[in-house]
Design a protein around this motif. Structure first.
Motif, PDB file in Angstrom:
ATOM      1  N   ILE A 190      41.513 131.432 -95.718  1.00  0.00           N
ATOM      2  CA  ILE A 190      40.468 130.766 -94.916  1.00  0.00           C
ATOM      3  C   ILE A 190      39.973 131.755 -93.869  1.00  0.00           C
ATOM      4  CG2 ILE A 190      39.852 128.725 -93.584  1.00  0.00           C
ATOM      5  CD1 ILE A 190      42.428 127.404 -94.506  1.00  0.00           C
ATOM      6  N   GLY A 191      38.679 132.105 -93.973  1.00  0.00           N
ATOM      7  CA  GLY A 191      38.074 133.014 -92.999  1.00  0.00           C
ATOM      8  C   GLY A 191      37.750 134.365 -93.605  1.00  0.00           C
ATOM      9  N   THR A 192      36.581 134.894 -93.243  1.00  0.00           N
ATOM     10  CA  THR A 192      36.204 136.244 -93.703  1.00  0.00           C
ATOM     11  C   THR A 192      35.967 137.171 -92.523  1.00  0.00           C
ATOM     12  OG1 THR A 192      33.879 135.689 -93.785  1.00  0.00           O
ATOM     13  CG2 THR A 192      35.111 135.428 -95.850  1.00  0.00           C
ATOM     14  N   GLY A 193      36.782 137.037 -91.466  1.00  0.00           N
ATOM     15  CA  GLY A 193      36.822 138.070 -90.424  1.00  0.00           C
ATOM     16  C   GLY A 193      37.621 139.247 -90.976  1.00  0.00           C
ATOM     17  N   PRO A 194      37.877 140.262 -90.140  1.00  0.00           N
ATOM     18  CA  PRO A 194      38.646 141.413 -90.635  1.00  0.00           C
ATOM     19  C   PRO A 194      39.985 140.998 -91.240  1.00  0.00           C
ATOM     20  CG  PRO A 194      38.079 141.659 -88.283  1.00  0.00           C
ATOM     21  CD  PRO A 194      37.418 140.415 -88.762  1.00  0.00           C
ATOM     22  N   CYS A 195      40.630 139.979 -90.675  1.00  0.00           N
ATOM     23  CA  CYS A 195      41.925 139.549 -91.206  1.00  0.00           C
ATOM     24  C   CYS A 195      41.757 138.965 -92.612  1.00  0.00           C
ATOM     25  CB  CYS A 195      42.549 138.525 -90.261  1.00  0.00           C
ATOM     26  SG  CYS A 195      44.149 137.955 -90.808  1.00  0.00           S
ATOM     27  N   GLY A 196      40.827 138.019 -92.750  1.00  0.00           N
ATOM     28  CA  GLY A 196      40.623 137.371 -94.044  1.00  0.00           C
ATOM     29  C   GLY A 196      40.111 138.343 -95.097  1.00  0.00           C
ATOM     30  N   ILE A 197      39.192 139.232 -94.713  1.00  0.00           N
ATOM     31  CA  ILE A 197      38.636 140.185 -95.685  1.00  0.00           C
ATOM     32  C   ILE A 197      39.748 141.090 -96.213  1.00  0.00           C
ATOM     33  CG2 ILE A 197      37.191 142.250 -95.946  1.00  0.00           C
ATOM     34  CD1 ILE A 197      35.090 140.954 -94.231  1.00  0.00           C
TER      35      ILE A 197
END
Ligand code: FAD
Length: 551
Positions: free
Chosen positions: A102-109
């Protein structure tokens, strides 16, 4: 390959001088040197007025063994270490389960990319829009005062750091070579190659947008799936909610519960036994949902304050003296800390040389500041957060989400002080220190759009924070001449410095009381900044992959 350190050259040296310096340091003739590349370039400004570039280089020579033997007592030549990052496992040919991120910030990407590279074909869910469409929405707040609560500086493809300075340095250790790998991924996706070796790399907003698109393509090529405008509103939990139960010793113990999937805003459910929660620090509705579901959440310290703007030239001259404006050094930055008499620490946060202050709210009726710049860092003003550290004792309640409540209260107050039209409240530093309201700009023109409202900021933060900042600014003047200049501009409020919560996890990166849920990145309280969030994403992906292989 050998590693050669401490090669020092003048700031304006020619390309050929570097090769000559390598030959000199190794004591070999030109034909013996087969190749070289820069591993790191920093600079040393300790000698007054003199700035030297300091290189670490990886060099290939004809006879490595003989050279090492000859230089064995020197400290500057060693075998170059193997810095290759290796994924720990490989998915079976047809894995039965697909992890959800869940999420496409640097962590999710980077969690998604790592899972995709290991063959796990993750499903990645993002509440906001793809980065191009999102850019339109961000501009719509900055230009037309129209906020889209699902697509803004905090939410959408690329996450919070997309409209940023794109600073890529971090204080975290890199024993597993995660940073090296992700910087290479950035370069492969279009970032400038220099980020692999300069001491304080940055990308800038425009380039980040392209990099994010390329990383998305890579994940898709590897079999991953990315769904935008897919807000997760609930998690599916086996055994119902996580309830406390009494242990043999009489203490409260969480009952084992496990995540079995997620629900999206439209009602669709997606089954998954492994869910990476990389939602960033602004997903307040998601934190409330997790709290209601009984996921263990703790309050955590964060910081509050203002953005400050000075002329970039003032910072350049102060930091670089006669070298101000030298293109090798670029626009100068600063990092300041002051320990106040009232026990508070005030520090500069997310300094953006040659950039602009940005409207960074994700919620209607609230004002939040942050900073960004482009790769060139050639805007007139330098900006930085000037923030005061606060702890859960300041939140006014023991509720795990009390820090969010405080953020919301300050952001709402700033909205009202700004005129309730998304203008940010602003004040000149001279007026702030003298305790009188400002009525207009001086020589520093604020960069915040859609605009600022001149006012008195002393009611924008709790009294202890105002007192601390009033003490810190003159103290910073002693370290950086001109910092307390009358016309420097303060804009408020800076509240989203990091997450005010931590979603506790065990040594396997899983929630302490919800199996299969992997809290990750800045929102879960385990990172602060693009690189540390991305590294955390990679580490969580490794843990998920290992768990899937074992079950
Ligand atoms: P985020 O980047 O916040 O990503 C979380 C993602 O999850 C978002 O895309 C969000 O839309 C999505 N999401 C949230 N809830 C849900 C849900 N329920 N369902 C689906 N999706 C959801 N750091 C630096 O290192 N250098 C800088 O120069 C820098 N400048 C910055 C400038 C600005 C303006 C801002 C706002 C931040 C800046 N930062 C910078 C901080 C950096 O951006 C963050 O530390 C980093 O982005 C955190 O990464 P993350 O992946 O953990 O979370």
């Amino acid at each position: 390959m050998l590693r050669l350190t401490e090669v020092r050259l003048g700031l304006n040296h020619r390309e050929t001088e570097l090769k000559a310096a390598i030959l000199r340091a190794l004591g070999i003739p030109g034909p013996e040197l087969l190749g070289w590349h820069i591993r790191r370039r920093g600079y040393d400004a300790r000698k007054s007025g003199e700035i030297l570039l300091v290189y670490t280089l990886d060099v290939e020579v004809k006879d490595e063994a003989a050279l090492l033997e000859r230089l064995q007592h020197g400290h500057h030549v060693t075998l170059a270490p193997d810095e290759t990052y290796r994924y720990p496992v490989r998915a079976p040919a047809n894995p039965k389960t697909r992890p959800v991120v869940i999420g496409t910030g640097p962590c999710g990407i980077f969690a998604g990319l790592a899972l995709a590279r290991m063959g796990f074909r993750p499903v990645i869910l993002e509440r906001g829009k793809s980065v191009r469409e999102r850019t339109q929405d961000v501009w719509s707040l900055w230009r037309e005062r129209h906020l889209n609560p699902e697509s803004n500086v905090q939410f959408g493809e690329g996450g919070a750091g997309t409209f940023s300075d794109g600073k890529l340095h971090t204080g975290i250790k890199d024993r597993g070579h995660h940073i090296r790998q992700l910087l290479k991924d950035f370069v492969d996706a279009g970032a400038p190659a220099e980020i692999l070796y300069i001491s304080k790399p940055h990308i800038g907003t425009l380039r980040l947008v392209k990099v994010v698109e390329q990383l998305r393509e890579k994940i898709l090529e590897l079999g991953g799936e990315i769904r935008f405008e897919s807000r997760v509103t609930d998690i599916l939990v086996e055994d119902g909610d996580v309830q406390g139960r009494t242990s043999a010793a009489g203490g409260r113990m969480p009952r084992a519960a496990a995540v079995r999937g997620v629900t999206l805003a439209g009602g669709e459910t997606i089954a998954a036994d492994h869910v990476v929660l990389a939602v960033g620090h602004s997903a307040r509705d998601t934190f409330e949902m997790l709290y209601r579901r009984g996921v263990h959440i703790e309050p955590k310290p964060f910081s509050i304050g203002f953005r400050i703007e000075h002329p970039q030239h003032l910072i350049d001259v102060c930091r670089l003296g006669k070298h101000a404006g030298n293109p090798v050094l670029g626009a100068a930055d600063y990092k300041l800390v002051h320990h106040c008499r009232n026990g508070r620490d005030v520090y500069s946060f997310c300094m953006c040389p040659g950039g602009q202050v940005v409207a960074a709210t994700s919620e209607a009726g609230r004002v939040v500041t942050n900073g960004m710049s482009h790769y060139s860092r050639n805007e007139r003003n330098a900006n930085a957060g000037i923030v005061v550290g606060i702890t859960p004792a300041d939140f006014g309640s023991h509720h795990p989400l009390a820090g969010i409540g405080l953020q919301q209260q300050l952001e709402q107050q700033a909205y009202v002080l700004g005129g309730s039209n998304y203008n940010a409240p602003a004040q000149l530093v001279g007026d702030f220190l003298a305790g009188r309201a400002s009525t207009g700009p001086g020589s520093v023109i604020p960069s915040y759009t859609p605009g600022v409202t001149w006012t008195d900021l002393s009611t924008a933060l709790p009294d202890y924070a105002i007192a601390a900042i009033r003490e810190a600014i003159p103290a910073f003047e002693k370290q950086l001449k001109g910092f307390a200049m009358h016309d420097a501009v303060l804009t408020g409020v800076e509240t989203r410095t990091s997450a005010p919560i931590r979603i506790a996890r065990n040594e396997n990166f899983e929630s302490v009381n919800m199996q299969g849920l992997y809290p990750a990145g800045e929102g879960a309280g385990f990172a602060g900044g693009i690189i540390s969030a991305a590294v955390d994403g990679m580490k969580v992906a490794e843990a998920v992959a290992q768990k899937i292989i074992q079950t």
